[in-house]
Design a protein around this motif. Structure first.
Motif, PDB file in Angstrom:
ATOM      1  N   ALA A 563       8.429 -63.421  54.438  1.00 37.77           N
ATOM      2  CA  ALA A 563       9.175 -64.623  54.850  1.00 37.77           C
ATOM      3  C   ALA A 563      10.661 -64.356  54.620  1.00 37.77           C
ATOM      4  CB  ALA A 563       8.730 -65.840  54.053  1.00 37.77           C
ATOM      5  N   HIS A 581      12.443 -71.387  61.450  1.00 33.57           N
ATOM      6  CA  HIS A 581      11.824 -70.221  62.076  1.00 33.57           C
ATOM      7  C   HIS A 581      12.637 -69.805  63.291  1.00 33.57           C
ATOM      8  CE1 HIS A 581      10.099 -72.348  65.565  1.00 33.57           C
ATOM      9  NE2 HIS A 581       9.817 -73.337  64.720  1.00 33.57           N
ATOM     10  N   THR A 592       9.489 -61.097  60.573  1.00 33.76           N
ATOM     11  CA  THR A 592       8.747 -62.342  60.381  1.00 33.76           C
ATOM     12  C   THR A 592       9.491 -63.471  61.083  1.00 33.76           C
ATOM     13  OG1 THR A 592       7.843 -63.888  58.754  1.00 33.76           O
ATOM     14  CG2 THR A 592       9.932 -62.840  58.209  1.00 33.76           C
ATOM     15  N   ASN A 593       8.759 -64.526  61.429  1.00 33.99           N
ATOM     16  CA  ASN A 593       9.362 -65.644  62.168  1.00 33.99           C
ATOM     17  C   ASN A 593       9.662 -66.845  61.298  1.00 33.99           C
ATOM     18  OD1 ASN A 593       9.271 -64.281  64.594  1.00 33.99           O
ATOM     19  ND2 ASN A 593       7.247 -65.065  65.129  1.00 33.99           N
ATOM     20  N   GLN A 594       9.158 -66.913  60.088  1.00 33.62           N
ATOM     21  CA  GLN A 594       9.243 -68.130  59.286  1.00 33.62           C
ATOM     22  C   GLN A 594      10.032 -67.899  58.010  1.00 33.62           C
ATOM     23  OE1 GLN A 594       5.091 -70.390  60.546  1.00 33.62           O
ATOM     24  NE2 GLN A 594       5.263 -69.458  58.536  1.00 33.62           N
ATOM     25  N   SER A 595      10.687 -68.979  57.597  1.00 35.21           N
ATOM     26  CA  SER A 595      11.437 -68.937  56.347  1.00 35.21           C
ATOM     27  C   SER A 595      10.491 -69.039  55.162  1.00 35.21           C
ATOM     28  CB  SER A 595      12.447 -70.070  56.302  1.00 35.21           C
ATOM     29  OG  SER A 595      11.779 -71.322  56.199  1.00 35.21           O
ATOM     30  N   SER A 599       7.103 -71.318  55.111  1.00 35.40           N
ATOM     31  CA  SER A 599       5.824 -70.648  54.907  1.00 35.40           C
ATOM     32  C   SER A 599       5.101 -71.215  53.701  1.00 35.40           C
ATOM     33  CB  SER A 599       6.051 -69.141  54.737  1.00 35.40           C
ATOM     34  OG  SER A 599       6.610 -68.583  55.903  1.00 35.40           O
ATOM     35  N   ASP A 642      18.379 -70.672  66.960  1.00 35.33           N
ATOM     36  CA  ASP A 642      16.993 -70.743  66.506  1.00 35.33           C
ATOM     37  C   ASP A 642      16.641 -72.161  66.055  1.00 35.33           C
ATOM     38  OD1 ASP A 642      16.454 -67.872  66.919  1.00 35.33           O
ATOM     39  OD2 ASP A 642      17.959 -67.640  65.340  1.00 35.33           O
TER      40      ASP A 642
END
Length: 806
Positions: A563, A581, A592-595, A599, A642
């Motif tokens: 993350a 994200h 990765t796409n999420q913080s 997450s 984003d």
């Protein structure tokens, strides 16, 4: 247009010994009167023994009121009772009496009296200095009426236009008026007891139509049709004119019309009138033959005062010997009245009214100049009625500028000025906002509103942050768990030990906010095993930030357990946004796409059977997390890339913090970490600032971000959000409209400059209070800088002009 008034006051005296006079000079600019000179005394000379102005005047009056051969005696006066008297035919005009009176006026007013010569020189001097229109007002003192009434009445009726001074080349544009009142400002219209209906006031200011009340009185032996046609045909450059004509009304009908709430700008009376030495007995003759009713100004005092209060500016008495009627109206507060000194022939009355309005409606001529032009046109009647140009007279209060036709029913100068200033201020504010120059102020005001709102200090039991500071590292070193190398970072072995100890507490999820892209001291192999076996562990990485710095993940780490920990940081280095994200899976630095916060929150909520809905907008338990990308009017599009939301900071302590030393000292596992979200990170480095505090460890901020998501989804607390740029523009324009409309309303209802300032101050309180309340109750952040800048500009304009008349 600047107006210079030369007020020649005839104070006291008589024709035998002369009169004491004094000259006042005043200028009127934009409605404000300034005195230039007061009481320049002089002496109006006495009459020569062989001159009797009273008798000469009466002989002239008799001359012009004697019926001509072959002509009906059609005059607008009470004496018209003989029907159509016919006299013998004659060929030569009767001009002897006019010439005698004219010569007497010239002889009297060209006297070598030093006191009179000084006054004439002073009039010439001030006339040459004037930059605008100059008007001479001959004002008869009240003491003349009290001590020598015949003299006063004679002075009021004399043909002052024959004064040689007024015919000199450099003074031929000086216009004169008669005023038998002696006061400064006009009396207040005390009869305006009832408030004008608001809709009427708004209609009068925004849909102005010049309204004329035309009263057709008794018409025995005269023809009032031409008068009616003159008024019916008035137009001026598209300005609407509404003429209300009442035919032979009775007293009640006339009074009711005068009190019309919509008000009138001009009052015109056509018909017979009755003169009297006592102005209170001078009357308009109403009704038809056989039912004639004499109505005085005193009878209609309250009605006329109400009409003046509702906007009556000018009155015209196109009737015989109506000077006393005019003076009575001046006493009630009307500033400008036209009348006839003596009986006037019907054809002359037609010609004067037509000529006067033809010149007046040109828009740029004052009433003085319009009357002067009309007198020139009356010369065509002079052979039949010698001296007919002496009949019309202006009665004027010198403290007030007579209105131009174009100014009647015109929006007040203050309304136009306020409107133009408001438009300019709005354009300036919106331009500054479009250029992004108000962003800094908007952010600071946002900070102030967040700091001033009540915040719960209750500790959230769902989240625990374990911090590592220099003291913890020293303790680890003393116990042999930390080598001397890398003094300000934890070694791999100590970090592995810390993660294993936390895992024994059975937390729901564990988040690591410590970069470990390279081995640090001993224990790297053990740490790698902890990473691979940590099924409820999220390890951090970071893609390139604004400074170009990035954080690589541990080698061989599964992307499902990664993350990112990047924060969007504003220009003033304050964290106000939270990046949830984005499309970063193809980046080598952080695939990765999420913080980390999102997450941890999603994994925690997943065990509560709460999962994201299949929407474009992130939705959890019917709570929408609106992205700032296409919504915010405060941030620019390139600043909110984003999926970002606004971050609501919490005071430190709301998220429970424990030190690593406390964790290692808890050999009996008394710390309550089970089924909680636990974050591990440095407390002495990676520090940032939020709206509430500065020097906050990044791991604590991550914990607060997790709390914001859980509070919104599980506890129903509002998220901070913004609205669209269009809605924010409407918000700004709403306060522009409210404030400008309030100021204009105050002006329309004759409010003071202080009341206008109170409107702006009330708007300042309103926009600030409503912005704060909406943010507190709904979490909606509305721009405050632009409305405040607009209001401050409006307040500044009001204070700048506070010294000017409203």
């Amino acid at each position: 247009m600047d107006l210079q008034l030369l007020v020649l006051k005839i104070i006291e005296g008589d024709f035998t010994s002369g009169f004491t006079v004094a000259l006042d000079v005043e200028t009127i600019t934009q409605g404000q009167t300034r005195s230039q000179q007061r009481d320049f005394y002089g002496r109006l000379p006495s009459l020569a023994p062989n001159l009797d102005l009273y008798q000469l005047h009466r002989q002239w009056v008799s001359e012009i009121t004697t019926a001509r051969t072959g002509q009906p005696q059609r005059r607008r006066g009470i004496k018209v009772t003989s029907k159509q008297a016919i006299a013998s035919h004659y060929n030569q005009p009767q001009t002897e009496q006019k010439r005698a009176l004219q010569q007497a006026m010239v002889q009297w007013l060209t006297s070598p009296e030093p006191g009179w010569q000084a006054v004439e020189k002073e009039i010439i001097r001030w006339s040459e200095r004037g930059t605008g229109e100059t008007q001479l007002v001959i004002q008869l003192g009240q003491s003349l009426y009290q001590s020598a009434s015949p003299n006063a009445f004679t002075l009021a009726k004399l043909p002052w236009g024959e004064w040689p001074l007024l015919k000199e080349q450099n003074l031929n544009l000086v216009h004169f008026a008669i005023n038998t009142c002696q006061y400064g400002l006009p009396p207040a219209p005390i009869a305006n007891l009832e408030a004008i209906h608001p809709t009427v006031r708004l209609q009068r200011h925004f849909f102005p139509a010049i309204r004329i009340l035309h009263v057709l009185g008794n018409n025995e032996g005269i023809d009032l049709g031409p008068d009616q046609r003159v008024l019916a045909g008035l137009t001026h450059q598209g300005k609407k004119v509404e003429v209300v004509t009442i035919h032979q009304p009775d007293y009640q009908t006339l009074s009711r019309n005068l009190r019309d709430g919509a008000g009138f700008d001009l009052f015109v009376y056509s018909g017979h009138s009755e003169a009297s030495f006592d102005q209170d007995l001078a009357a308009m003759l109403l009704g038809q033959t056989g039912t004639v009713e004499g109505v005085t100004i005193a009878d209609l005092r309250l009605a006329f005062q109400r009409a003046i209060g509702n906007g009556l500016r000018v009155a015209v008495f196109n009737s015989c010997a109506s000077a006393q009627l005019a003076e009575a109206l001046l006493d009630l507060g009307l500033s400008t009245v036209l009348s006839m000194k003596e009986e006037v022939a019907d054809i002359v009355a037609h010609g004067f009214l037509d000529s006067f309005f033809r010149h007046y409606v040109q828009g740029k001529q004052s009433i003085f100049r319009a009357v002067r032009s009309s007198l020139t046109n009356l010369e065509e009647y002079d052979r039949r009625y010698p001296g007919v140009g002496w009949l019309p007279v202006i009665h004027h209060n010198p403290s007030v500028a007579p209105p131009l036709w174009a100014e009647l029913r015109q929006q007040p100068q203050s309304i136009r000025r306020t409107g133009l200033w408001a438009v300019g201020a709005t354009i300036l504010v919106l331009l500054l906002r479009w250029l992004g120059l108000t962003q800094g102020l908007d952010l600071k005001l946002f900070d102030l509103m967040l700091r001033s709102q009540p915040v719960s200090t209750a500790v959230d039991e769902r989240i625990v942050v374990v911090t590592i500071d220099q003291n913890d590292l020293d303790i680890l070193r003393q116990n042999g768990l930390q080598s001397a190398a890398g003094a300000d970072v934890i070694s791999d072995g100590a970090l592995a030990e810390a993660l294993e100890r936390i895992r024994r507490y059975q937390p729901r999820w564990l988040g690591l906010d410590i970069g470990r892209d390279l081995p640090i001291a001993e224990g790297n192999t053990r740490l790698g095993e902890v990473f691979r076996n940590g099924d409820r562990l999220l390890v951090s990485c970071g893609f390139a930030d604004q400074k170009g710095e990035e954080l690589l993940p541990p080698p061989g780490m599964d992307s499902d357990h990664l993350a990112f920990i990047n924060f969007p940081i504003d220009r003033d280095q304050v964290i106000r946004r939270q990046l949830l994200h984005g499309e970063f899976t193809n980046t080598e630095s952080c695939p990765t796409n999420q913080s980390l916060a999102l997450s941890l929150a999603l994994n925690y909520l997943g065990e509560e059977n709460i999962f994201p809905a299949d929407n474009v907008v992130l939705t959890l338990n019917n709570v929408d997390f609106q992205s700032l990308t296409a919504k915010s009017g405060v941030y620019r599009p390139n600043e909110v890339t984003d999926y970002q939301i606004l971050f609501r900071p919490q005071p430190r302590g709301v998220v429970r913090e424990i030190s690593l030393s406390t964790l290692f000292a808890d050999t009996e596992q008394r710390l309550e970490l089970k089924d909680k979200i636990v974050l591990l990170g440095y407390g002495h480095k990676d520090q940032h600032s939020t709206v509430l505090e500065s020097d906050i460890p990044g791991v604590v901020i991550h914990g607060q971000m997790v709390k914001q998501i859980l509070d919104a989804v599980l506890d129903g607390k509002p998220l901070l959000t913004t609205t669209s740029q269009g809605a924010e523009l409407l918000w700004i324009l709403f306060w522009v409209g409210v404030t400008t409309g309030g100021i204009v309303t105050v002006i329309i209802f004759d409010g003071s400059r202080r009341q206008q300032q109170l409107v702006v101050i009330a708007s300042l309180v309103g926009v600030t209070g409503s912005s704060w309340l909406i943010l507190w109750s709904l979490g909606l952040w509305l721009p405050l800088a632009s409305p405040l800048l607009f209001l401050l500009l409006m307040l500044g304009e009001s204070f700048i002009r506070s010294g000017e008349p409203n």
